[in-house]
Design an enzyme around this catalytic site. Structure first.
Site, mmCIF file in Angstrom:
data_model
loop_
_atom_site.group_PDB
_atom_site.id
_atom_site.type_symbol
_atom_site.label_atom_id
_atom_site.label_comp_id
_atom_site.label_asym_id
_atom_site.label_seq_id
_atom_site.Cartn_x
_atom_site.Cartn_y
_atom_site.Cartn_z
ATOM 1 N N ARG A 27 9.437 2.593 11.242
ATOM 2 C CA ARG A 27 8.717 2.744 9.979
ATOM 3 C C ARG A 27 7.649 3.829 10.044
ATOM 4 N NH1 ARG A 27 6.493 -2.899 8.581
ATOM 5 N NH2 ARG A 27 6.026 -1.920 6.573
ATOM 6 N N ILE A 54 -0.276 3.586 -4.612
ATOM 7 C CA ILE A 54 -0.553 5.022 -4.706
ATOM 8 C C ILE A 54 -1.014 5.312 -6.135
ATOM 9 C CG2 ILE A 54 0.533 7.305 -4.810
ATOM 10 C CD1 ILE A 54 -0.102 6.429 -1.986
ATOM 11 N N ARG A 103 27.132 -16.582 -13.551
ATOM 12 C CA ARG A 103 27.758 -15.489 -14.298
ATOM 13 C C ARG A 103 26.824 -14.962 -15.385
ATOM 14 N NH1 ARG A 103 33.626 -15.672 -17.449
ATOM 15 N NH2 ARG A 103 33.530 -13.568 -18.310
ATOM 16 N N ASP A 163 6.948 4.145 1.672
ATOM 17 C CA ASP A 163 6.907 5.071 0.530
ATOM 18 C C ASP A 163 5.480 5.535 0.264
ATOM 19 O OD1 ASP A 163 9.622 4.596 0.155
ATOM 20 O OD2 ASP A 163 9.276 2.990 -1.283
ATOM 21 N N ASP A 214 12.357 2.668 -1.282
ATOM 22 C CA ASP A 214 11.776 1.335 -1.168
ATOM 23 C C ASP A 214 12.372 0.467 -0.049
ATOM 24 O OD1 ASP A 214 10.034 -0.753 -1.939
ATOM 25 O OD2 ASP A 214 11.625 -1.690 -3.088
#
Length: 381
Positions: free
Chosen positions: A57, A158, A281, A140, A134
């Site tokens: 990361r 941010i 569904r 990010d 993401d």
């Protein structure tokens, strides 16, 4: 290859394909982030949704060995809903966070980044690119901060000068050595509005989040919601916007630039009772295209039960009893029992007592006891 000219061509093209802001960063190790992530781990502040190890990361070369630069993109999304439907006493409504309005942003941003990657490959055929949105290993926010998209606010979002913090972020790692852009100056100052407003105290200090207490995270979990948070989530069925809404940098921010992110009102603010009986569904057909569906219907149905309890919606008692009696999932049956107790009608308490005679699951029985405790509390008043 003239990287300065290519950089400008990429910036121009990004505007053509619907990218609101683009920045260029080095692919150096994110040293400060690495230390922060290790601290998060030691404090058990992580959500568990994070992908990859701390090294993956924070070290772009682990993801693309020849990495030289990272392109960060931002796309703005709306904050206000036109003609927003209002709940009534007979039809209470929940709310999805703004980041789940419209089409799933992962799909939209990945499309933009793939186009950007293809454009670069046309110019530099032997280029190496890797796209992430993401769900990738890189942070990010850390990339966007380094690339000058915005600064990292005390709410951990941010914050861009143009669009506030209501932007989606994504990145493209490449082996092209672009000149990096300058970071944006932090301008939170002494403001602590986001820390003060957080319903659960998840913002431990400016820029540090305990994800285990964050409502945005809690609404996505699949187990029983801890008692202390049930009164905090209100009618949120997915996500939380509080720390962004109170931010002065987001005052009057509302951009309707991309039709894909326009909210479908009946989905963004759904009626709660129909959510309890929706089939797999129907769920896929109704909610499958939004970001808030990624964990399936179970967390949303659990949250809908808690929201109905929040409203003490007596009109929902019959439907919640049906859930308590017929649903095969312990978390949903148990939450239904707790919700009935919270709503507190005589019929609700009788239904819990009746269901207890057949219930085998220990956790569900525990929730039933908690539901009946509300009756005891009322009798003592």
């Amino acid at each position: 290859m003239n990287t300065e000219q290519l950089k400008q061509e990429i910036i121009d093209y990004s505007k053509e394909i619907g990218i609101d802001k683009i920045g260029f960063a080095s692919a150096d190790v994110f040293g400060e982030l690495k230390e922060r992530l290790k601290r998060q781990q030691s404090l058990k502040y992580q959500s568990g949704f994070e992908k990859g190890s701390v090294e993956e990361r924070t070290e772009p070369q682990r993801l693309l060995p020849e990495a030289q630069s990272i392109l960060s993109i931002a796309i703005a999304y709306p904050t206000r809903m036109e003609n927003a439907p209002k709940g009534t006493k007979e039809d209470r409504r929940g709310i999805f966070a703004r980041a789940s309005w419209g089409i799933d942003y992962h799909v939209v941003l990945r499309d933009r980044l793939e186009k950007l990657s293809a454009f670069i490959q046309e110019k530099v055929p032997d280029v190496q690119n890797k796209v992430m949105v993401d769900t990738g290993e890189l942070s990010d926010r850390a990339v966007a901060e380094r690339a000058g998209i915005g600064f990292s606010g005390k709410n951990t979002a941010i914050i861009t000068p143009e669009f506030g913090s209501f932007v989606y972020l994504g990145e493209l790692i490449t082996n092209i050595p672009f000149v990096p852009d300058e970071p944006v100056e932090d301008s939170c100052g002494d403001c602590t509005k986001c820390l003060d407003a957080c319903p659960t105290g998840a913002l431990v200090q400016g820029g540090q989040l305990n994800a285990q207490r964050c409502i945005a995270f809690l609404t996505q979990t699949k187990d029983f919601l801890p008692d202390e948070f049930r009164t905090k989530i209100g009618n949120r069925v997915y996500g939380c916007d509080t720390c962004q809404v109170v931010c002065p940098r987001n005052k009057k921010i509302d951009f309707h630039i991309h039709p894909e992110f326009e909210p479908e009102n009946e989905i963004a603010k759904p009626k709660l009772k129909p959510m309890l009986r929706i089939s797999n569904r129907e769920f896929k057909e109704t909610y499958g295209h939004i970001a808030g569906s990624w964990r399936g219907k179970k967390p949303l149905q659990r949250n809908a039960l808690i929201a109905l309890a929040h409203f003490r919606d007596e009109t929902a008692v019959e439907e919640i009893i049906a859930v308590l009696t017929n649903d095969p999932r312990p978390v949903i049956r148990g939450t239904a029992a707790w919700a009935l107790g919270k709503i507190g009608t005589e019929k609700a308490y009788e239904a819990i007592k009746s269901a207890m005679e057949k219930e085998q699951d220990e956790q569900v029985l525990y929730e039933m006891e908690k539901g009946l405790d509300f009756e005891k509390e009322l009798s003592l008043k």
